[in-house]
Design a protein around this motif. Structure first.
Motif, short mmCIF file in Angstrom:
data_model
loop_
_atom_site.label_atom_id
_atom_site.label_comp_id
_atom_site.label_asym_id
_atom_site.label_seq_id
_atom_site.Cartn_x
_atom_site.Cartn_y
_atom_site.Cartn_z
N ARG A 92 15.88 -8.08 4.74
CA ARG A 92 15.84 -7.38 6.03
C ARG A 92 14.72 -7.89 6.95
O ARG A 92 14.53 -7.35 8.03
N ASN A 93 13.97 -8.88 6.48
CA ASN A 93 12.86 -9.43 7.27
C ASN A 93 11.86 -8.35 7.67
O ASN A 93 11.26 -8.40 8.74
N ILE A 94 11.69 -7.36 6.81
CA ILE A 94 10.71 -6.30 7.05
C ILE A 94 9.35 -6.83 6.65
O ILE A 94 9.12 -7.19 5.49
N ARG A 95 8.43 -6.88 7.60
CA ARG A 95 7.13 -7.50 7.33
C ARG A 95 5.95 -6.64 7.75
O ARG A 95 4.80 -7.02 7.52
N THR A 96 6.20 -5.48 8.38
CA THR A 96 5.11 -4.59 8.79
C THR A 96 5.44 -3.16 8.41
O THR A 96 6.60 -2.81 8.18
N LEU A 97 4.40 -2.33 8.38
CA LEU A 97 4.60 -0.91 8.08
C LEU A 97 5.44 -0.24 9.16
O LEU A 97 6.27 0.64 8.87
N ASP A 98 5.26 -0.65 10.41
CA ASP A 98 6.06 -0.07 11.50
C ASP A 98 7.54 -0.42 11.34
O ASP A 98 8.42 0.43 11.55
N GLN A 99 7.82 -1.67 10.96
CA GLN A 99 9.21 -2.06 10.73
C GLN A 99 9.81 -1.30 9.56
O GLN A 99 10.98 -0.90 9.59
N LEU A 100 9.00 -1.10 8.52
CA LEU A 100 9.48 -0.35 7.36
C LEU A 100 9.82 1.08 7.74
O LEU A 100 10.87 1.61 7.37
N TYR A 101 8.93 1.71 8.53
CA TYR A 101 9.17 3.10 8.94
C TYR A 101 10.43 3.18 9.80
O TYR A 101 11.28 4.06 9.60
N ARG A 116 11.88 8.77 -0.01
CA ARG A 116 10.53 8.72 -0.59
C ARG A 116 9.64 7.77 0.19
O ARG A 116 8.44 8.02 0.36
N ILE A 117 10.21 6.66 0.68
CA ILE A 117 9.43 5.73 1.50
C ILE A 117 8.98 6.42 2.79
O ILE A 117 7.81 6.30 3.20
N LEU A 118 9.87 7.14 3.44
CA LEU A 118 9.52 7.86 4.65
C LEU A 118 8.40 8.86 4.39
O LEU A 118 7.43 8.95 5.15
N GLU A 119 8.55 9.64 3.32
CA GLU A 119 7.54 10.65 2.99
C GLU A 119 6.20 10.00 2.69
O GLU A 119 5.14 10.49 3.11
N ALA A 120 6.22 8.89 1.94
CA ALA A 120 4.98 8.19 1.60
C ALA A 120 4.29 7.65 2.85
O ALA A 120 3.06 7.74 2.98
N LEU A 121 5.07 7.11 3.78
CA LEU A 121 4.48 6.58 5.01
C LEU A 121 3.87 7.69 5.85
O LEU A 121 2.78 7.53 6.41
N ARG A 122 4.53 8.83 5.93
CA ARG A 122 3.99 9.95 6.70
C ARG A 122 2.71 10.48 6.07
O ARG A 122 1.74 10.79 6.77
N THR A 123 2.72 10.59 4.74
CA THR A 123 1.53 11.06 4.04
C THR A 123 0.38 10.08 4.22
O THR A 123 -0.77 10.46 4.48
N GLN A 124 0.70 8.80 4.12
CA GLN A 124 -0.32 7.75 4.26
C GLN A 124 -0.99 7.79 5.63
O GLN A 124 -2.20 7.64 5.76
N GLN A 125 -0.19 8.03 6.65
CA GLN A 125 -0.72 8.06 8.02
C GLN A 125 -1.66 9.24 8.25
O GLN A 125 -2.56 9.18 9.08
N SER A 126 -1.44 10.32 7.49
CA SER A 126 -2.22 11.53 7.71
C SER A 126 -3.50 11.58 6.89
O SER A 126 -4.32 12.47 7.07
N THR A 164 0.82 -1.21 0.00
CA THR A 164 0.00 0.00 0.00
C THR A 164 0.85 1.26 0.00
O THR A 164 0.32 2.36 -0.17
N VAL A 165 2.15 1.11 0.18
CA VAL A 165 3.05 2.27 0.20
C VAL A 165 3.40 2.65 -1.24
O VAL A 165 3.96 1.83 -1.97
#
Length: 574
Positions: A114-123, A144-154, A98-99
Motif C-alpha cells: 500500500r506504499n504506507i510510509r508515515t503514521l499519517d498515511q497509516l491513520y 486495533r491500529i486505529l485505537e493504538a494510533l489514537r492512544t499514542q497521540q494522546s 512504534t505502533v
C-alpha cells in the motif's frame, strides 16, 4: 561522547527491524536482537570495555562482526550498516514500528502493498477501511491500529524502567565525581518503581548548589537547557528525556525527597492529613506556623502527620493510608528473600548460555534452586525442544545435580495451543518437576476464547505456573484480551500459580493484578525469564513490581525452601 549500553542496543534493534522489513535472513535478524538483549542486560559499560580493549566476543551472542560494530558505535555514535539500511527506506517507515501490534513483517506488508510510509498515511488508510483487505490484517486488526494510533497521540513519551535507570545511573556517576555531594537520590516514578518513566527527578544535598547546577547542565548527554537557576535546573537529554535537578540543604532533604517522589495523589493526601492537624507541608518541611517540625528524614515527615514510614512503592493512594493507620502496612518482599528462580532458558532453545553456565551463575547469585524451562517444540522461532530433546536435557540435569550444590529442576515453557491443550505429550509432562505454560500465539482471540483457552490449560494435571499471564510487551505490544480476574480465581481453585515475569519489557503481572492475586491467596512466582547469565539481573525489576503489588515474602512461591517448593508444586493443579 558518552554512549550507553542502551544506545548500542537501540541501534542493533533498529538494524534488526530494518533487516526484517526488507525480509533479510531471519538468523541475521535474530543475531542483532540477541545482541541488543545482551547489551541491555549487561551491568558493565561496553564503552568502558572498548576503552580498556577487552574482548567483546566473550559476551554471549557477540561474534567478531557484532563486536566490530559495537566498537564502531562507541567510537562514532552510529553504525554504517544502520545508515545504509535507512537509505533503502523513507525515514518515516521506521516510525510505523512504534505502533503497538505492528511488527516489522506487517510494516513490510503495508509498505510494499500500500506504499504506507508515515503514521499519517497509516491513520488515513485505517480510518478509510483500506487496511482490512490486506492479507494478514482484517477488520479487527484495522480497528486495533486505529485505537493504538489514537492512544499514542494522546500520551506523553515514556521510557521503560530499565532504560531510564541506565540513563540515571550514568548521570549520577557523573554528578558524584567531584565529591562535593552529601546525599543524592533519584526520586519520582523510578523510585516508586513504575514500569515506565516520563522524566527523571534528581535530588541532591550539597553546600555548593551553584557548582552542582553548572556541572549538571554541562553533562555530555544534554541537548537542551530548559531552565537554570541557583538551586534547580531542567534539561533534555539526547534520548529525549527531561531531567529535573533540585539541590537542597541537608536538613531539608527528607521533606524534599518525599515531595519529589510522589505520586501526586499520595502527596495531596499527605498534605490533607497535615492540614487537618493545623500544619503546613511543602518540599522544605512540615511547619507549625513558622516553626519547622520535621524535614531531615522521610520518616520524620510521616511521623509529623501521624503515620509510620510508607515505602516508596506503596505511595499511589491505593489504600496505604488506611493500612498505615490500622497498623497493617505490608512487610514488602526484598530481593534477598528469593530462594530460587522458576523460569530460565539455555542454548538448548533460544538462550545464550549452556545449562551448566546458567546453573553456576544462579548459584553465584545466592539462589539455591533453578528451574530450566526451555521452550517446547511448536515455538519454532525459539528452537523449541521436542520430547527427545527434553529427555536429553533431563539426563544432563540429573548429572549436574550430583555436582553443583544447587538444585536444578526439570521444566519446560510449554506452549498453550489455541484450543487450550499443551504442546507436549503427557508422558513427557509427567516427568517434569515444573510445567511453565505460556501463550505466544493467537493474541487476537476474543476475550471469551482467550480466557477459555488459558483456563483449559490450567486444568491440565501437570500444569504448574502461568508465564507472563497477559502477554504484553511494555510500550510495544498491548496485553491480549483476557479475563484476568477469572484466571486468578481459577488458579486459587486449582491450587496452581501465576508468574510475575521480571523482564523489564514485560513486568507481567501488573501491580494491580498482583494485589488481586494476593487478596485471593494465589502465590506469585517472581522469575527472571533469563536467556543469559546476565538476565538474572531482571529479578530486581520483578521485585520492584512485586513491592508495588503489596507482595510480602509469604505471597511469593519462590521464597520457599526447595523442600517446601517441591511439596507445593506437587499439589498444583491437582
Amino acid at each position: 561522547m558518552l554512549i550507553h549500553n542502551a544506545d548500542v542496543a537501540t541501534i542493533f534493534n533498529q538494524i534488526a527491524d530494518l533487516l526484517e522489513i526488507k525480509s533479510d535472513n531471519p538468523f541475521r535478524v535474530r543475531a542483532y536482537r540477541n545482541a541488543a538483549r545482551t547489551l541491555n542486560a549487561l551491568t558493565s559499560s561496553v564503552q568502558t570495555m572498548v576503552a580498556e580493549k577487552r574482548d567483546l566476543t566473550d559476551l554471549p551472542g557477540i561474534g567478531v562482526d557484532l563486536a566490530g560494530k559495537i566498537v564502531e558505535i562507541v567510537t562514532t555514535g552510529t553504525c554504517a550498516l544502520r545508515e545504509q539500511l535507512h537509505r533503502q527506506f523513507p525515514p518515516s517507515v521506521h516510525e510505523l514500528l512504534t505502533v503497538p501490534g505492528l511488527g516489522p513483517k506487517r510494516v513490510n506488508t503495508l509498505y510494499r502493498q500500500r506504499n504506507i510510509r508515515t503514521l499519517d498515511q497509516l491513520y488515513s488508510s485505517a480510518h478509510n477501511g483500506q487496511i482490512r483487505n490486506i492479507p494478514g490484517f482484517g477488520v479487527r486488526a484495522e480497528q486495533r491500529i486505529l485505537e493504538a494510533l489514537r492512544t499514542q497521540q494522546s500520551k506523553k513519551k515514556r521510557y521503560r524502567l530499565d532504560l531510564a535507570e541506565s540513563i540515571a545511573g550514568s548521570l549520577l556517576e557523573y554528578l558524584r565525581a567531584p565529591g562535593d555531594i552529601k546525599k543524592i537520590e533519584i526520586a519520582g516514578s523510578i523510585r516508586r518503581r513504575q514500569e515506565t518513566v516520563g522524566d527523571l527527578d534528581i535530588l541532591i544535598s550539597s553546600s555548593r548548589p551553584r557548582l552542582i547546577i553548572q556541572r549538571f547542565v554541562k553533562f555530555e548527554g544534554v541537548t537542551q537547557i530548559l531552565t537554570q537557576g541557583i538551586t534547580r535546573a531542567s534539561v533534555v537529554l539526547r534520548q529525549g528525556m527531561q531531567v529535573d535537578l533540585r539541590v537542597v540543604s541537608n536538613d531539608s532533604f527528607g521533606a524534599a525527597l518525599h515531595y519529589f517522589t510522589g505520586s501526586k495523589s499520595h502527596s495531596i493526601a499527605v498534605r490533607t492529613l497535615a492540614q487537618k492537624r493545623g500544619l503546613k507541608m511543602n518540599e522544605y518541611g512540615v511547619f507549625s506556623g513558622t516553626r519547622r517540625i520535621a524535614s531531615e528524614t522521610e520518616a520524620a515527615v510521616f511521623q509529623a502527620v501521624g503515620l509510620p514510614y510508607i515505602e516508596p512503592e506503596l505511595r499511589e493512594n491505593r489504600g496505604e493510608f488506611a493500612a498505615a493507620q490500622s497498623g497493617k502496612l505490608p512487610q514488602l518482599i526484598h530481593l534477598a528473600d528469593l530462594a530460587g528462580d522458576l523460569h530460565s532458558h539455555t542454548k538448548a532453545s533460544n538462550g545464550r548460555n549452556s545449562l551448566r553456565e546458567m546453573a553456576i551463575e544462579a548459584k553465584k547469585r545466592g539462589l539455591s534452586y533453578l528451574a530450566i524451562t526451555d521452550h517446547s517444540r511448536s515455538l519454532t522461532v525459539a528452537h523449541g525442544l521436542n520430547a527427545e530433546g527434553l529427555t536429553r536435557q533431563m539426563d544432563e540435569i540429573d548429572q549436574l545435580n550430583t555436582e553443583l550444590g544447587l538444585k536444578l529442576l526439570k521444566g519446560c515453557e510449554v506452549e498453550i495451543n489455541e484450543d487450550g491443550t499443551l504442546d507436549l505429550p503427557d508422558s513427557i509432562l509427567e516427568r517434569l518437576d515444573i510445567v511453565v505454560a505460556a501463550v505466544h500465539s493467537k493474541f487476537g482471540l476474543s476475550r471469551e476464547r482467550q480466557t477459555k483457552r488459558i483456563l483449559r490449560a490450567m486444568d491440565h494435571p501437570c500444569f504448574t505456573l502461568l508465564a507472563h499471564p497477559s502477554g504484553r510487551l511494555i510500550l510495544e505490544r498491548e496485553p491480549y484480551d483476557v479475563d484476568m480476574q477469572q484466571i486468578i480465581l481459577h488458579a486459587r481453585q486449582r491450587g496452581c500459580f501465576l508468574e510475575l515475569n521480571a523482564q523489564p519489557s514485560r513486568l507481567d503481572l501488573t501491580d494491580t493484578y498482583c494485589m488481586m492475586a494476593k487478596s485471593e491467596g494465589v502465590l506469585i512466582s517472581v522469575n527472571s525469564d533469563a536467556h543469559s547469565i546476565f538476565d538474572f539481573d531482571n529479578l530486581r525489576f520483578g521485585i520492584g513490581q512485586a513491592r508495588r503489588g503489596w507482595l510480602e515474602k509469604k505471597d511469593v512461591l519462590n521464597t520457599l525452601s526447595i523442600a517446601q517448593l517441591l511439596l507445593s508444586i506437587s499439589h498444583s493443579g491437582k
